[in-house]
Design a protein around this motif. Structure first.
Motif, PDB file in Angstrom:
ATOM      1  N   GLU A  87      -5.620 -11.977  13.095  1.00  0.00           N
ATOM      2  CA  GLU A  87      -5.207 -10.594  12.884  1.00  0.00           C
ATOM      3  C   GLU A  87      -5.762  -9.651  13.947  1.00  0.00           C
ATOM      4  OE1 GLU A  87      -8.150  -8.350   9.813  1.00  0.00           O
ATOM      5  OE2 GLU A  87      -6.682  -9.643   8.838  1.00  0.00           O
ATOM      6  N   PHE A  91       1.615   1.908  15.082  1.00  0.00           N
ATOM      7  CA  PHE A  91       1.771   1.384  13.729  1.00  0.00           C
ATOM      8  C   PHE A  91       2.895   2.148  13.046  1.00  0.00           C
ATOM      9  CE2 PHE A  91       0.226   1.231   9.153  1.00  0.00           C
ATOM     10  CZ  PHE A  91       0.708  -0.060   8.943  1.00  0.00           C
ATOM     11  N   LYS A  94      -6.460  -0.561  12.462  1.00  0.00           N
ATOM     12  CA  LYS A  94      -5.193   0.152  12.679  1.00  0.00           C
ATOM     13  C   LYS A  94      -5.180   0.863  14.030  1.00  0.00           C
ATOM     14  CE  LYS A  94      -4.233   4.110  10.733  1.00  0.00           C
ATOM     15  NZ  LYS A  94      -3.885   5.180   9.764  1.00  0.00           N
ATOM     16  N   TYR A  98      -3.609  -2.448   3.201  1.00  0.00           N
ATOM     17  CA  TYR A  98      -4.705  -3.148   3.861  1.00  0.00           C
ATOM     18  C   TYR A  98      -4.986  -2.555   5.237  1.00  0.00           C
ATOM     19  CZ  TYR A  98      -7.297  -6.842   6.248  1.00  0.00           C
ATOM     20  OH  TYR A  98      -8.235  -7.527   6.973  1.00  0.00           O
ATOM     21  N   ILE A  99      -3.936  -2.379   6.025  1.00  0.00           N
ATOM     22  CA  ILE A  99      -4.109  -1.866   7.396  1.00  0.00           C
ATOM     23  C   ILE A  99      -4.627  -0.427   7.383  1.00  0.00           C
ATOM     24  CG2 ILE A  99      -2.863  -1.231   9.516  1.00  0.00           C
ATOM     25  CD1 ILE A  99      -1.002  -3.680   8.891  1.00  0.00           C
ATOM     26  N   GLU A 118       0.589  -2.397   4.257  1.00  0.00           N
ATOM     27  CA  GLU A 118       0.237  -1.039   4.669  1.00  0.00           C
ATOM     28  C   GLU A 118      -1.098  -0.616   4.061  1.00  0.00           C
ATOM     29  OE1 GLU A 118       1.778   3.577   4.752  1.00  0.00           O
ATOM     30  OE2 GLU A 118       2.288   2.291   3.075  1.00  0.00           O
ATOM     31  N   VAL A 131      -2.952 -11.973   7.414  1.00  0.00           N
ATOM     32  CA  VAL A 131      -3.560 -10.651   7.577  1.00  0.00           C
ATOM     33  C   VAL A 131      -4.056 -10.194   6.204  1.00  0.00           C
ATOM     34  CG1 VAL A 131      -3.167  -8.241   8.237  1.00  0.00           C
ATOM     35  CG2 VAL A 131      -2.034 -10.086   9.505  1.00  0.00           C
TER      36      VAL A 131
END
Length: 267
Positions: A139, A172, A166, A158-159, A156, A218
Motif C-alpha cells: 500500500e 486522491f 493520503k 481507511y485512507i 475512503e 490496503v
C-alpha cells in the motif's frame, strides 16, 4: 324487577362485548412489523451485490439473499437506490429500513447502526490498467499515484483516516460509484483504484482486457453485514432468523454459486 334485571344483563353484555373488542386491537398493535414492507437501501451501481441490469431492474447477489429472507418473513420488499455517502442518514431518518449491499462492519459504523452477524469476508485490494506495471507491491507504493475509490466506502474511510498516507498520493479522488472510478482508470485519469475485492474482481471479469487486480491489500480485512437503525432490534432479529435458515438449508450456498461459482458465505 324484570325491567331492572334485563337492564343489568344488557349492561353486562355491553361491557363484555367492549372488552372482547379491545383484545384483538391490543394484540395486533404489539406486532408492529407483521406484513409491513421492508425498504432496503442500496447503491444500485455496485455489481455483483446490487445493480441495474439492461432492463433497468435491480438485481444482484445481496438482492437475491434479501428477496429470499423477505419471502420467508412473508413481507414485501422494496429496493431503494440511495446516495451511498448518505447511507447512515437514510437509515436513521426511517426512509429505509435496512442496508444490505456489501456493507463492511466497522467499529465506527457500529456506533450508529445495528448489524447482523457477519456473512461474508471482504478486503480492499488495488486494481490497475491491464498490461501496465505501476510498481505497486504494498500500500505504501501508492505514493505519487493518482488513486481513486468510492465515496462513503471502507477504502475512503481507511485512507482519510491516515492523513500522511493520503497526502503521499499525487491525487486522491472519490466517486459516487465504482463504475465511474473504473472508467477513469481505463481512460488514464487514475493510476490505481482501491476497491472491495469481490466488487472489483466482478467488474474485472466483465472487462478482462482492460483491468488487472494486484495482490496488494490496503488496510485490514473486513466482513460484510446487514445494517439496521440502532434501535430496530426487532427487525434485525427477524431478518437474522430468516437468514440463518437460508444458510442452514443450503439456499444461500446455491445463490452464492450462481453469482460466484463457489460458496463464499460464512457458516
Amino acid at each position: 324487577m324484570k325491567k331492572i334485571f334485563l337492564a343489568a344483563m344488557l349492561l353486562v353484555t355491553m361491557l363484555l362485548t367492549g372488552c372482547g373488542g379491545d383484545t384483538p386491537k391490543d394484540s395486533g398493535a404489539e406486532k408492529t412489523t407483521d406484513g409491513k414492507k421492508i425498504v432496503i437501501g442500496l447503491d444500485d451501481e455496485y455489481p455483483p451485490m446490487g445493480f441495474k441490469d439492461d432492463k433497468n431492474e435491480i438485481i444482484g447477489f445481496d438482492v437475491d439473499l434479501a428477496k429470499e429472507a423477505a419471502k420467508r418473513l412473508g413481507r414485501e420488499v422494496e429496493f431503494k437506490a440511495i446516495d451511498w455517502n448518505s447511507k447512515e442518514a437514510e437509515l436513521k431518518s426511517g426512509r429505509i429500513d435496512v442496508l444490505w449491499n456489501g456493507l463492511d462492519i466497522t467499529e465506527e459504523r457500529k456506533k450508529n447502526m445495528l448489524f447482523s452477524k457477519p456473512y461474508m469476508d471482504n478486503k480492499q485490494i488495488v486494481f490497475v490498467r491491464k498490461g501496465e506495471d505501476p510498481g505497486i507491491k504494498a500500500e505504501t507504493d501508492l505514493a505519487g499515484k493518482a488513486v481513486g475509490t468510492q465515496a462513503g466506502s471502507t477504502a475512503e474511510d481507511y485512507i482519510a483516516g491516515k492523513e500522511e498516507f493520503k497526502n503521499s498520493f499525487k491525487e486522491f479522488k472519490t466517486y459516487g460509484d465504482y463504475i465511474s472510478a473504473f472508467m477513469d482508470l481505463e481512460n488514464g485519469r487514475l493510476d490505481a483504484i482501491v476497491c472491495d475485492e469481490i466488487v472489483g474482481r466482478y467488474y474485472m471479469s466483465k472487462h478482462p482486457e482492460k483491468i488487472d487486480a494486484l495482490d496488494v491489500t490496503v488496510g485490514p480485512g473486513t466482513e460484510f453485514g446487514i445494517a439496521f437503525a440502532k434501535e430496530n432490534t426487532e427487525l434485525r432479529d427477524e431478518v437474522q432468523k430468516a437468514f440463518d435458515e437460508i444458510i442452514a438449508d443450503g439456499t444461500a450456498e446455491r445463490i452464492s454459486n450462481e453469482w460466484f461459482g463457489k460458496d463464499l458465505l460464512k457458516h
